[in-house]
Design an enzyme around this catalytic site. Structure first.
Site, mmCIF file in Angstrom:
data_model
loop_
_atom_site.group_PDB
_atom_site.id
_atom_site.type_symbol
_atom_site.label_atom_id
_atom_site.label_comp_id
_atom_site.label_asym_id
_atom_site.label_seq_id
_atom_site.Cartn_x
_atom_site.Cartn_y
_atom_site.Cartn_z
ATOM 1 N N ASP A 95 -3.017 10.204 3.266
ATOM 2 C CA ASP A 95 -4.398 9.753 3.419
ATOM 3 C C ASP A 95 -5.193 10.790 4.215
ATOM 4 O OD1 ASP A 95 -6.759 8.396 3.702
ATOM 5 O OD2 ASP A 95 -5.975 6.855 5.088
ATOM 6 N N LYS A 115 0.855 -1.189 0.000
ATOM 7 C CA LYS A 115 0.000 0.000 0.000
ATOM 8 C C LYS A 115 0.888 1.236 0.000
ATOM 9 C CE LYS A 115 -3.295 2.590 2.962
ATOM 10 N NZ LYS A 115 -4.200 2.564 4.117
ATOM 11 N N ARG A 120 -7.564 -0.759 0.979
ATOM 12 C CA ARG A 120 -8.075 -1.999 0.405
ATOM 13 C C ARG A 120 -8.504 -1.808 -1.045
ATOM 14 N NH1 ARG A 120 -12.336 -2.154 5.237
ATOM 15 N NH2 ARG A 120 -10.473 -1.193 6.160
ATOM 16 N N LYS A 162 -10.778 12.686 7.486
ATOM 17 C CA LYS A 162 -10.314 12.403 8.836
ATOM 18 C C LYS A 162 -10.340 13.680 9.675
ATOM 19 C CE LYS A 162 -6.990 8.727 7.675
ATOM 20 N NZ LYS A 162 -7.589 7.634 8.464
HETATM 21 N N1 BES Z 1 -4.420 4.529 6.770
HETATM 22 C C1 BES Z 1 -5.581 4.264 7.544
HETATM 23 C C2 BES Z 1 -5.291 3.310 8.704
HETATM 24 C C3 BES Z 1 -4.707 3.954 9.929
HETATM 25 C C4 BES Z 1 -5.528 4.706 10.768
HETATM 26 C C5 BES Z 1 -3.405 3.798 10.250
HETATM 27 C C6 BES Z 1 -5.000 5.291 11.888
HETATM 28 C C7 BES Z 1 -2.874 4.392 11.368
HETATM 29 C C8 BES Z 1 -3.675 5.139 12.203
HETATM 30 C C9 BES Z 1 -6.655 3.634 6.683
HETATM 31 O O1 BES Z 1 -6.691 4.061 5.372
HETATM 32 C C10 BES Z 1 -7.978 3.986 7.296
HETATM 33 O O2 BES Z 1 -8.292 5.131 7.296
HETATM 34 N N2 BES Z 1 -8.690 2.988 7.807
HETATM 35 C C11 BES Z 1 -9.940 3.192 8.431
HETATM 36 C C12 BES Z 1 -10.891 2.142 7.930
HETATM 37 C C13 BES Z 1 -12.318 2.411 8.277
HETATM 38 C C14 BES Z 1 -12.833 3.615 7.544
HETATM 39 C C15 BES Z 1 -13.139 1.189 7.930
HETATM 40 C C16 BES Z 1 -9.743 3.087 9.937
HETATM 41 O O3 BES Z 1 -8.962 2.249 10.378
HETATM 42 O O4 BES Z 1 -10.347 3.878 10.645
HETATM 43 ZN ZN ZN Z 2 -4.946 4.734 4.596
HETATM 44 MN MN MN Z 3 -7.869 5.802 5.114
#
Ligand code: BES
Ligand code: ZN
Ligand code: MN
Length: 499
Positions: A272, A267, A353, A279
């Site tokens: 992000d 990835k 994903r 976020k």
């Molecule tokens: N890159 C993030 C995962 C992440 C979040 C890594 C916080 C480190 C700290 C990923 O793309 C993401 O945002 N995942 C979401 C998924 C959810 C929307 C189902 C998450 O983990 O909140």
């Molecule tokens: Zn991410």
């Molecule tokens: Mn994300």
């Protein structure tokens, strides 16, 4: 840094300091500790006796002594390593790295290390050398003042009775691995205005040229033709075009099983924001590291190009920026991935994903029979496992077990979570084949994995969720705070095992 191996008398090495691993409650009455006690004129025994040093893990002490006889060093560094029985091969990297950082901090520029590690001397030398190289990495690239200007210029690794050729080999391997881990860490640390997907592809190309790997970078037009609607839906909201970086290592001779190809898929979200499902501002800056999986793929490929195992490996990095502009995808959009599956996007922040779907499908279409993907995929894995274990899941238990086992040898911890039909059901969409999120607050890490699994056909597949382990929030005795290059060493072991 000059690295050198010696097999003879460690105490006579031409360096400023001698460093030695010390175990819990050891007495300096025999072996190397007795020799060291003698050269310090009894200071070592006195230090132990006074209870000033116990050999607990993380403990370090510096002893200055008067030079005498053939001994050239004037300092002895004790590195506490805890219980003797718990000290395994990866401990050599920790001892070496801890000693290097401790000495550099004190402006001492050369040292000889006695790691006191049992086992194959190539591996001990490799681990120690890698440990020193990774320990000296700092995050000060963009500082114009207060840069770390201290360095270790000579490192001598001592392994009693080792063959000089083994030491040489171990040092070369450790240098390749350590520098490749630092390559990964440098990428992970890059700010997102500098490391765009285009820049990540450029760095990959420069690296491939340097070490002799084949590389191809697919642009958005090519990806469009290949039907990568899932990946492209993530880059749609960014002015930065996505890149699919494909690196190939072909061995001089292939001793692997015929038709087998391992692919590493990463990835590479260079930033992000979450997209339209944006976020919160707090900690959003951390999301520059969201390309750590891709950086791990590139670092591992770099290392193996130098180590030259006898099996082919493919590396695939989906480099994409997740931004929320007028072209961004919306929650409720439906897109079609390159394997024909339709995806209902219900949260644009579950973007990792979406890009991995097309990346793993591409790897398999291009011959991969085994796939390991790496991703900072979910916050949920941090809740479950912290920064201690990487979450591991897969569709083939033997393959998962093998990766876990390689991790044990490499000193990297994995903890398996389940996948299976009951979880896969949770991503069935009302209107498309799958949706990109599951029920709120439930099995978040597993849901991410089973989504990716939908885009694997026959390949054996293992997924590593490195969101918790790719970044260290604090400094460690052997490592700066920040990017860790987690999984690089595990993957090198995995590749070398399949030779
Ligand atoms: N890159 C993030 C995962 C992440 C979040 C890594 C916080 C480190 C700290 C990923 O793309 C993401 O945002 N995942 C979401 C998924 C959810 C929307 C189902 C998450 O983990 O909140
Ligand atoms: Zn991410
Ligand atoms: Mn994300």
């Amino acid at each position: 840094m000059r690295t050198q191996g010696i097999t003879g008398n460690f105490t006579e090495a031409n360096v400023d300091a001698l460093a030695v691993a010390v175990f819990k409650n050891e007495k300096p009455t025999s072996g190397i500790l007795r020799d060291l006690d003698r050269i310090t004129g009894g200071i070592l025994a006195a230090t132990f006796k006074a209870g000033e040093f116990k050999g607990d893990s993380g403990e370090m002490a510096l002893i200055r002594f008067a030079r005498k006889g053939k001994v050239k060093a004037t300092r002895l560094v004790l590195i506490g390593m805890g219980e003797r029985e718990e000290y395994k091969m990866p401990g050599a990297a920790i001892v070496a790295g801890s000693a290097a950082r401790f000495l550099r901090q004190r402006n001492i520029k050369s040292f000889a290390l006695l790691p006191r590690c049992d086992g194959y001397s190539v591996e001990v030398a490799q681990n120690a050398t890698q440990g020193v190289i990774t320990s000296l990495f700092e995050l000060d690239k963009y500082k114009t003042k207060d840069k770390n200007d201290k360095t270790i210029n000579t490192f001598v690794i001592c392994i009693d009775g080792a063959k000089p050729s083994d030491l040489k080999e171990g040092i070369a391997r450790g240098t390749a691995i350590g520098e490749s881990m630092n390559f990964t860490r440098d990428l992970a640390n890059e700010p997102p205005n500098i490391l765009t997907p285009t820049e990540m592809a450029k760095r990959a190309q420069a690296m491939a040229k340097e070490v002799g790997l084949k590389i191809e970078v697919l642009d958005e037009a090519r990806m469009e033709k290949l039907g990568m609607g899932s990946l492209l839906s993530v880059s749609a909201g960014s002015t930065q075009p996505a890149k699919l970086i494909v690196v190939r290592y072909d061995p001089p001779t292939n001793t692997g099983q015929k038709g087998e190809l391992l692919a590493l898929v990463g990835k590479g979200i260079t930033f992000d924001t979450g997209g339209i499902s944006i976020k919160p501002a707090e900690n959003m800056d951390a999301m520059k590291y969201d390309m750590s999986g891709g950086a791990t793929v590139l670092g591992t490929m770099r290392a193996i190009a130098l180590i030259k195992p006898t099996v082919p490996v493919m590396g695939v990095v989906a480099a994409v920026e997740n931004m929320p502009d007028g072209n961004a995808s919306r929650p409720s959009d439906v897109v079609t991935a390159s394997n024909g599956k339709t995806v209902e996007i219900l949260n644009t922040d579950a973007e990792g994903r979406l890009i991995l779907a097309d990346a793993v499908a591409y790897a398999e279409k291009n011959g991969a029979t085994r796939i390991v993907d790496m991703a900072t995929l979910t916050g949920a894995v941090i809740v479950a496992l912290g920064d201690i274990n990487t979450g591991i899941m897969g569709n083939d238990q033997l393959f998962v077990d093998e990766v876990i086992d390689c991790g044990k040898e490499a000193g990297e911890n994995y903890w398996q979570l389940p996948v299976g039909r009951d979880y896969s059901k949770l991503i069935k969409s009302d209107i498309a084949d799958v949706k990109n999120i599951g029920p709120r607050g439930k099995a978040g890490t597993i849901i991410g994995a089973v989504f990716i699994q939908e885009f694997i056909d026959k390949a054996k597949w293992t997924h590593l969720d490195i969101a918790g382990t790719a970044w260290a929030d604090g400094v460690r005795p052997y490592q700066a705070k920040g990017p860790t290059a987690v999984a690089v060493r595990t993957l090198i072991k995995l590749i070398e095992r399949s030779q």
